[in-house]
Each structure stands twice: as C-alpha cells, then as structure tokens.
Design a protein around this motif. Structure first.
Motif, PDB file in Angstrom:
ATOM      1  N   PHE A  83      -8.859   4.935   4.905  1.00 54.70           N
ATOM      2  CA  PHE A  83      -8.448   5.807   6.006  1.00 54.70           C
ATOM      3  C   PHE A  83      -7.420   5.061   6.863  1.00 54.70           C
ATOM      4  O   PHE A  83      -7.555   3.878   7.130  1.00 54.70           O
ATOM      5  N   VAL A 139      -9.459  12.363   6.981  1.00 51.30           N
ATOM      6  CA  VAL A 139      -8.751  11.078   6.991  1.00 51.30           C
ATOM      7  C   VAL A 139      -9.062  10.164   5.810  1.00 51.30           C
ATOM      8  O   VAL A 139      -8.326   9.203   5.565  1.00 51.30           O
ATOM      9  N   LEU A 140     -10.122  10.449   5.058  1.00 45.89           N
ATOM     10  CA  LEU A 140     -10.539   9.543   3.989  1.00 45.89           C
ATOM     11  C   LEU A 140      -9.973  10.002   2.648  1.00 45.89           C
ATOM     12  O   LEU A 140     -10.179  11.143   2.232  1.00 45.89           O
TER      13      LEU A 140
END
Length: 326
Positions: free
Chosen positions: A6, A15-16
C-alpha cells in the motif's frame, strides 16, 4: 515474488494491491525466509488504515506474523541453513512470499508444528500468556475476567487458564456466541447485551472479589468492566475493538484503588531481554507442539484473495484465525 503493498493509508480495498517484485537477497548476517503462512490480526488491518500505534514508512507491506522455510543464507550467518523451518520474530511486512530477516531474529519452528499454527505464535498465544501470567500474575484458584472472549486470543486464554487452574470469566457481546464459547471450553460466560457484569460476577464467584481483568474492547464495555471489579483491582487493556475511549470513574480510581494499564506486544519485544524472550517463546512452543494449546483456524486464503480474507477476518462471530497462504 508476490507482495501486498500500500502506498497510502486507507481502506484495504482501496489501497492494498498485489504486485510482482524482485525477491530480496540476504546481506551480512541475514537470511531469506520463504513464507508458507501468515496470520491476519486486527493490528495489521489498522496499520493499512493508518489507525495503529505506529505508522510504517510508505510504501509498505502489512503483516507481523508468519512462518516459513529458509531458502537463502547471507554471509556471516552461523547456526542456520537452507531448508530449516523458522518463525521470524518482530519482522514487519510478512504479507508477501519472502522476507529478509536478521539471523538473530529467528526461532526454529517446533517439530511437527504446521506453518498455519506456527504463524500465529507471536500475537495471540504469546500475548495471552503474558497477560495472564506476567501482567496479572494469575495463580491456580485466582479469578480473572476477559472481554472479547470469543476471539482467537480469548479462546487461547480459556485454554491457558484451564491448564493452570485459573478461574476465568468470559465476557462476550452477544448471546448467540455462548454455545460456541462453551464448546471451546469456557465454563463461565457473561453476555453484555442483556446481563449486568457486577451482578453476574457475584453470582459466579460469590463473595470473592474479582481483582484481575483484561480488556480488548474498550469503550462502554471497558467502562462497565472497570466499574464491576473489586477493591484494588488491576485492569490491563490490550485492544480497542470498539475504537472508543474507556469512560473511567475518578472515584473508583482513587477510593477503590483501581489500576488501569495498557499492554503492547511490540513494546515487550523491544524491552524484554533475549533470555526472557527465548524462555517465554520456548514454553509456548512446547504447549503448541504438544497440542495443549491449539489456536483455532477458521479459513485460509491465497495472497491474491486478500480482500476477501480481510472481510472474513472482521466478520462478527468469527471463531478462528484467518490465514494467508501461498
């Protein structure tokens, strides 16, 4: 190799990402560990969200627990060789296929212990052991209360208490979880949604005051627990699942001698001596390898399915750890 990364803090689904990165090479005094399994802990997810006690430098890879096999050894390393199964100690960034670890930050995986159990050794079995015996100094016959008793750590606390003759009162949120908890070995269960803590403690323990407790919920539950404890009690807070502050009565702190203190495993690793660390981990390793201590596993997911794994890990009523494999 595959690595979950991330570049900003936020919801994991936003975000990952799973990326293909070059496998790192071990330097002086280091080894590379090919990981077979990794646990998902609340702290891992909070780290991605930027809500944990310490923020990593970005870009970052989540994960604090894992187990695997050494597949490369750097210069100057003695005592370790390729093919040995190990548990990295205090190494961040385990949600990827391999990590670099200092040779001094490894523990040999106890014989016969599969990676899906070995990868859970640090956060839950170690924390449960430290809470019960180091911070509360619980002895056979003592009464101890824990909240979030249905969690993986809570179930390990039940096992440890039973092995050592400690009387454990298990507090959970919903009545729907009572039967599962009793099936896991709990004798005394209190439900916050429809029971008064103080009244139930008296019903269970009689005139014996409850003076030792651990809390992973905080918020209203933590406040009710603090109020229900006896004179001179110690309450150790090791989590905040409610994400709310604990309302504390100043009078109880002053006139009832209540002590409230926090526990963070990261600090224990930072301050414990090597001798203390190895002795404690050795004891836990023996309990795990012998089957006297059994961390429950609910599901396994490949690294590529991390989003579904995280959702599962935060599902109410979950009764075992979620493991990332691959």
């Amino acid at each position: 190799m595959r690595s979950l990364i991330f570049n900003r803090f936020g919801e994991p689904s936003d975000v990952l990402t799973l990326e293909d990165v070059p496998a790192p090479e071990p330097g002086e005094g280091q080894v590379r560990v090919r990981l077979g399994a990794r646990s998902i802990n609340p702290s891992d997810v909070l780290t991605v969200r930027g809500q944990y006690g310490r923020r990593p430098k970005l870009p970052a890879t989540p994960g604090y627990e894992a187990a695997g096999t050494i597949d490369a050894v750097g210069p100057g390393v003695t005592g370790w060789q390729v093919g040995q199964r190990v548990i990295p100690l205090g190494i961040e960034g385990t949600w990827q296929e391999a990590i670099i670890a200092p040779a001094k930050a490894l523990m040999a995986t106890p014989e016969g212990l599969p990676d899906k159990i070995a990868c859970q050794m640090l956060a839950n079995p170690l924390t449960a052991h430290l809470l019960l015996f180091d911070l509360l100094d619980a002895k056979a016959g003592d009464w101890v209360v824990q909240t979030a008793a249905g969690s993986t750590l809570g179930q390990l606390m039940i096992q440890l208490a039973k092995l050592n003759g400690v009387n454990l009162i298990n507090v959970i949120r919903s009545r729907g979880g009572v039967e599962a908890l009793k099936a896991a070995g709990a004798e005394h269960v209190v439900v916050t949604e429809d029971e008064d803590l103080a009244a139930r403690f008296t019903e269970i323990a009689g005139k014996t005051p409850i003076t030792k407790a651990v809390d992973a919920v905080a918020g209203e539950t933590g406040g009710k627990l603090a109020t229900a404890l006896g004179f001179g009690a110690t309450l150790v807070v090791y989590g905040a699942l409610s994400m709310q502050p604990i309302p504390l009565d100043a009078g109880r702190l002053i006139f009832r001698g209540l002590t409230v203190k926090g526990f963070w495993l990261t600090d224990w690793f930072r301050t414990a001596t090597r001798e203390t660390r190895d002795k404690t981990l050795g004891e836990i390793g023996k309990l795990l390898a012998s089957g006297q201590l059994v961390p429950p596993v609910e599901a396994e997911y490949d690294l590529a399915d991390v989003q579904a794994a995280i959702v599962h890990s935060e599902r109410p009523g979950r009764t075992g750890k979620i493991i990332l494999v691959g």
